[in-house]
Structure formats: structure tokens, C-alpha cells
Design a protein around this motif. Sequence first.
Motif, PDB file in Angstrom:
ATOM      1  N   SER A   1       0.862  -1.184   0.000  1.00  0.00           N
ATOM      2  CA  SER A   1       0.000   0.000   0.000  1.00  0.00           C
ATOM      3  C   SER A   1       0.895   1.229   0.000  1.00  0.00           C
ATOM      4  O   SER A   1       1.923   1.247   0.670  1.00  0.00           O
TER       5      SER A   1
ATOM      6  N   GLU B   1      -0.884  -0.519  -4.331  1.00  0.00           N
ATOM      7  CA  GLU B   1      -2.274  -0.069  -4.252  1.00  0.00           C
ATOM      8  C   GLU B   1      -2.376   1.207  -3.435  1.00  0.00           C
ATOM      9  O   GLU B   1      -1.508   1.509  -2.626  1.00  0.00           O
TER      10      GLU B   1
ATOM     11  N   GLN C   1      -4.713   0.816  -8.253  1.00  0.00           N
ATOM     12  CA  GLN C   1      -3.541  -0.049  -8.259  1.00  0.00           C
ATOM     13  C   GLN C   1      -2.691   0.250  -9.485  1.00  0.00           C
ATOM     14  O   GLN C   1      -3.179   0.777 -10.483  1.00  0.00           O
TER      15      GLN C   1
END
Length: 163
Positions: A72, A108, A150
Amino acid sequence: MSAGPLVLPCWEPDRPAEFFTAGGQRARLRDQLAQREAGQAMLWVLVETDGGRLVGAISLSRIPLGPLCSASVGYWGDGERAGRGIATAALEAACLAAREEFALHRVEAGTMVDNTASQRVLAKAEFEQYGFAPKYLHANGAWRDHLLFQRILHDEGPRGQGL
């Protein structure tokens, strides 16, 4: 007649009062450094080359070992520097590190639905929207919906990493 104080949108999650103290920030940095040492996060601060002023930060977090090969990304930037490509360049560099240093397959990100500035940064860095997460994060006193993005970094299989 005064229009009142300027209220800017807040894209950050709600934080306890301790977060905004020197001790809270020391604890946060210790935690982030421990995650970095464990190979679960990578953190960068963004500073101006002329003068060294802090203008933002970016991080890769939740980096798992094994076949997921994903992370992330989170970032923030100085509003006075908006529109200069700083966040996009930082995101590009983080994606390069994700691929080259961590051998990650994808990165992401999530943004609140009305955070169009961050969505523009993600689009410029070749992220694609792939989902919608209702009531994803608690911010500004309520659960907020998010758009999910993403960027696929490569299509090679996982390298090592405890498989």
C-alpha cells in the motif's frame, strides 16, 4: 463581516490527541522504523533541494512476504507546492523501489471519493481505479467511502521471499 476561518478538507484518518505531541510522533517514528527494519515498509521524506524544507512524505507499507507481492502506498504533500509534480515524481520513485528493491508485483492506494487532487496524482503515475470501498476509513468524524487504485509493476513470478 468576516467569512470565518478557512477550513481545508482533511484526508487523514482521525487521530488521538497523543498523536499530535512530540512523544506521539517519537512513538510513530519508532514503529515506522521497526517496520522498515523488518522489511514490511519503506519510508521517504520529501525535501526541497534548495533550502531543505520538508514538503511531503511517501511510504510503502503492508509489504507481505510470499506470493502476494503487493504494498500500500500513502503520501502527503505541502499544499503550497501542489501542482508542481512533486507527489507524482515521489510516487514514480516509490513504484520503482517497489519493483527493484522489493520485487513487488503491484502497489495499491485508496483515496476518499472527493479527493480529486490525489486521484489526479495517481492517474499521472499510471494507477488505475479498480474498486470502491464503502465506509473504508474513519476521518472527519465519520466513516468515509474510498476509491481503490492499483498499478501493476510487472508480470513476472515472485522472487524468493519465503515461498
